[in-house]
Structures are given as C-alpha cells and as structure tokens.
Scaffold this active site. Structure first.
Site, PDB file in Angstrom:
ATOM      1  N   TYR A   1     -99.156  12.591 -18.643  1.00  0.00           N
ATOM      2  CA  TYR A   1     -99.640  14.286 -18.263  1.00  0.00           C
ATOM      3  C   TYR A   1    -100.168  14.491 -19.179  1.00  0.00           C
ATOM      4  O   TYR A   1     -99.568  15.639 -20.175  1.00  0.00           O
ATOM      5  CB  TYR A   1     -98.536  14.150 -16.800  1.00  0.00           C
ATOM      6  CG  TYR A   1     -99.702  15.545 -15.662  1.00  0.00           C
ATOM      7  CD1 TYR A   1    -100.474  14.943 -15.174  1.00  0.00           C
ATOM      8  CD2 TYR A   1    -100.012  17.172 -16.533  1.00  0.00           C
ATOM      9  CE1 TYR A   1    -101.754  15.746 -14.870  1.00  0.00           C
ATOM     10  CE2 TYR A   1    -100.536  17.845 -15.516  1.00  0.00           C
ATOM     11  CZ  TYR A   1    -100.947  17.578 -14.869  1.00  0.00           C
ATOM     12  OH  TYR A   1    -101.878  18.278 -14.187  1.00  0.00           O
TER      13      TYR A   1
ATOM     14  N   SER B   1     -94.098   7.905 -17.240  1.00  0.00           N
ATOM     15  CA  SER B   1     -94.071   9.878 -16.639  1.00  0.00           C
ATOM     16  C   SER B   1     -95.578   9.001 -15.745  1.00  0.00           C
ATOM     17  O   SER B   1     -95.753   8.564 -15.397  1.00  0.00           O
ATOM     18  CB  SER B   1     -94.111  10.295 -17.557  1.00  0.00           C
ATOM     19  OG  SER B   1     -94.095  11.670 -16.577  1.00  0.00           O
ATOM     20  N   GLN B   2     -96.616   9.647 -16.384  1.00  0.00           N
ATOM     21  CA  GLN B   2     -98.044   9.962 -15.037  1.00  0.00           C
ATOM     22  C   GLN B   2     -97.878   8.220 -15.689  1.00  0.00           C
ATOM     23  O   GLN B   2     -98.929   7.624 -14.784  1.00  0.00           O
ATOM     24  CB  GLN B   2     -99.127  10.685 -15.899  1.00  0.00           C
ATOM     25  CG  GLN B   2    -100.460  10.324 -16.283  1.00  0.00           C
ATOM     26  CD  GLN B   2    -101.578  11.114 -15.958  1.00  0.00           C
ATOM     27  OE1 GLN B   2    -102.056  12.337 -15.447  1.00  0.00           O
ATOM     28  NE2 GLN B   2    -101.743  10.700 -17.077  1.00  0.00           N
TER      29      GLN B   2
ATOM     30  N   ASP C   1     -83.141  14.179 -15.110  1.00  0.00           N
ATOM     31  CA  ASP C   1     -84.619  14.067 -14.830  1.00  0.00           C
ATOM     32  C   ASP C   1     -85.447  15.167 -14.091  1.00  0.00           C
ATOM     33  O   ASP C   1     -85.891  14.689 -12.136  1.00  0.00           O
ATOM     34  CB  ASP C   1     -85.580  13.478 -14.177  1.00  0.00           C
ATOM     35  CG  ASP C   1     -87.052  12.558 -15.029  1.00  0.00           C
ATOM     36  OD1 ASP C   1     -87.588  14.320 -15.150  1.00  0.00           O
ATOM     37  OD2 ASP C   1     -88.205  12.230 -15.949  1.00  0.00           O
TER      38      ASP C   1
ATOM     39  N   HIS D   1     -86.488  13.855 -18.874  1.00  0.00           N
ATOM     40  CA  HIS D   1     -87.685  13.295 -18.593  1.00  0.00           C
ATOM     41  C   HIS D   1     -87.677  12.376 -19.714  1.00  0.00           C
ATOM     42  O   HIS D   1     -89.266  11.248 -19.578  1.00  0.00           O
ATOM     43  CB  HIS D   1     -88.055  14.021 -17.979  1.00  0.00           C
ATOM     44  CG  HIS D   1     -89.810  13.322 -17.594  1.00  0.00           C
ATOM     45  ND1 HIS D   1     -89.546  12.813 -16.531  1.00  0.00           N
ATOM     46  CD2 HIS D   1     -90.894  13.409 -18.310  1.00  0.00           C
ATOM     47  CE1 HIS D   1     -91.318  11.802 -16.024  1.00  0.00           C
ATOM     48  NE2 HIS D   1     -92.148  12.840 -18.092  1.00  0.00           N
TER      49      HIS D   1
END
Length: 321
Positions: free
Chosen positions: A92, A187-188, A273, A302
């Site tokens: 992101y 992640s994203q 996370d 994360h």
C-alpha cells in the site's frame, strides 16, 4: 505489539461466513470482459542498467478501461526460450520504484514483472509512474474509500483489473511460458494476489504474503491502524453509510476470491500483525479452495518473514515449475 487476536488453535479453525453478493461472479466477468475489449498491445523498451546479468525493460500494458499501466520486466541475461514467470504486486502506497531493487526472482531464473499500482507510489520507496485518471466521490485521505459509494466506481475494481491484465500481458511475451506463471505480493500486494488467483485460470502458484484486503467485516474497526482505519474515519463522518460501504467492499474481499481459487497457494501470517490481523489472513486461508499451506511467524508484526519467507516461496515455486 501484544497478542490481540485469536489463539493459534482457534485461528486454524476460523472459517467465518462472509457476505458474497449474488452477482459477484457476473460483476467480475463483465468487468474483465470490458477491460479485455481494449487493445492489449504490450510495449517494451530496453533500459540501460548497471546490472550485467539482467535485461531490464520498461513496460506499459493496458489495464482497466484501457488505461496505460507501467511495470518493470526483468529477464535473466543470456537465456533463450520460454521461461517460467513471476508477476508481483506492491504494498500500500508504494510504486514500482527502480528495477535494481528486486532481483531475487530474476536471479533465480524467472521472467519477472513488477506492476506499478495506479495512483500510488508517493508514500514510501522510490516512486511510481502510473496515474489513476478516474474521479470518485467524497473520500477520506488514502485509497480505501475512493469510490466506496458504488462497486462500479470503487478504486480496487480498477486495481484488481490491472493486476489480471498484468498476467494477460505477461503471457503474451515471447520469453514467457504462459503455463508457468506465478503471482505474488505482500500486504496490499497479497490481497491483490488473492484477487488474481480467484479471477485467473492456469496459474502455477499463488503467494499471498501477510495479505491485506481480507474479511473487511472483521478488519474494519478491529484496531486503529491504517489503511483499514481509513474506512472507520469515513464512516465516522458519513453516519449511517455502513450498509452500502460494506456492500461495496463485499465485491473486493480476498476471502471471496480465495473461495474461487484453485492454484497451489503459500500464505504467510505474522501473529502480532496489527495492520492485517491474523484472523483476517486465516479467514482467507481457511476458505482457500485449492492446495494450500501457511507459514506462521509467531513473534512478527506486519513485516512477517521477509527474506526468510522469500526463501520458502522460492522453494515452493521451484517444486512446481
């Protein structure tokens, strides 16, 4: 970060019911059909680089609505014939950056495409080069609420379409074996990877690393971290909008795509996370319809496994290509 989510034994059993719209499959079929109706030529421009073992190409391909999407293509120098391929999606706020930043896959013998994420690339890293020319209604700062009033206008409709078209583009290249394409991201990028897995046939492997964009109904409001908290702040202003907001998000939930995926998948999760809570990752993992395994990092947030995870991913893909 202290433990805040379910214990591991409960996470392994966590398989929540989620809301999937009746027209989910038709929504995505028509979206991708419309995107594929545009001219799909891929342009490659060789880029001078100090790298001596890698060929670097600046790539543009047609994404959502035919919009030009940038990417880097890296090929092992001196190779001939069709190569197994990896397509990667970014986290992101990041852009495609510089081609010299990501050499693991190409150094392992793969054709490697790293997709720029439209409109992003100015929060961290070394920049992006793909605009998002589509306007949306009122939104909170960031990308999570852009167009959230309507699934047709939602930002991630464009991004997920771009990501599928990146695989389409990769499969057209003379140096790529179209039957040996892997998709990955963290992640994203992990959430995008799951969307592509649910929307694309014939992938050889799927690698969602600490995936974002999963199980919105649980993630939104579970903690005070962005990006999920962008939705919380939007709803704190747009009181009473939660029904249509979560209806929009139901078309973009990684859990729904996981239910439709069939390629072998390797997930990862950090049990501490706070950005992508472990239960949201396990919701997607436990619903994943294909062969699957998950690497668990009990004391990581994360960042997850980072290079340790990449080593596991490399072995997982090598077994399948």
């Amino acid at each position: 970060m202290a433990r805040f989510d379910l214990p591991l034994d409960e996470l392994r059993r966590y398989r929540p019911e989620i809301t999937v719209p009746d027209d989910f499959d038709e929504f995505w079929r028509s979206t991708l059909s419309a995107a594929r109706a545009y001219a799909s030529a891929v342009t490659l421009s060789r880029v001078e680089s100090p790298l001596t073992t890698v060929e670097v190409y600046d790539v543009t391909f047609a994404g959502f609505a035919g919009d030009p999407i940038k990417a880097w293509l890296l090929l092992p120098a001196g190779t001939e014939g069709r190569l197994p391929a990896v397509v990667e999606y970014n986290g992101y706020g990041g852009g495609r950056g510089l081609p010299e930043e990501r050499l693991g896959w190409v150094s392992s013998g793969y054709a490697y495409l790293f997709m720029d994420t439209r409109g992003q690339g100015s929060a961290w890293g070394t920049g992006g080069g793909t605009p998002d020319p589509h306007g949306t209604g009122p939104s909170f700062s960031g990308f999570m609420t852009r167009g959230i009033e309507d699934p047709q206008a939602y930002y991630y409709r464009r991004v997920y379409t771009d990501a599928v078209r990146a695989v389409d583009a990769m499969r057209t290249l003379d140096r790529v074996d179209p039957d040996r394409v892997t998709v990955c991201g963290g992640s994203q990028g992990g959430g995008i990877t799951l969307a592509v897995a649910g929307l694309t046939e014939g992938l050889v492997a799927v690698l969602p690393d600490v995936p974002f964009l999963c199980h919105f109904a649980r993630a939104v409001g579970m903690n005070d971290r962005d990006p999920y908290n962008e939705i919380v702040r939007y709803l704190s202003i747009h009181r009473g909008a939660d029904e249509h907001v979560f209806r929009t998000l139901s078309y973009f939930d990684g859990v729904a795509f996981a239910m439709r995926a069939s390629a072998p998948a390797l997930f990862s999760v950090g049990l501490l996370d706070p950005i992508c809570p472990p239960s949201t990752v396990y919701a997607a993992f436990n619903h994943y319809a294909g062969e699957k395994q998950i690497e668990v990092y009990p004391f990581n947030e994360h960042e997850g496994g980072q290079t340790y995870q990449w080593q596991v991913q490399a072995a997982f893909v090598a077994e399948r290509v």
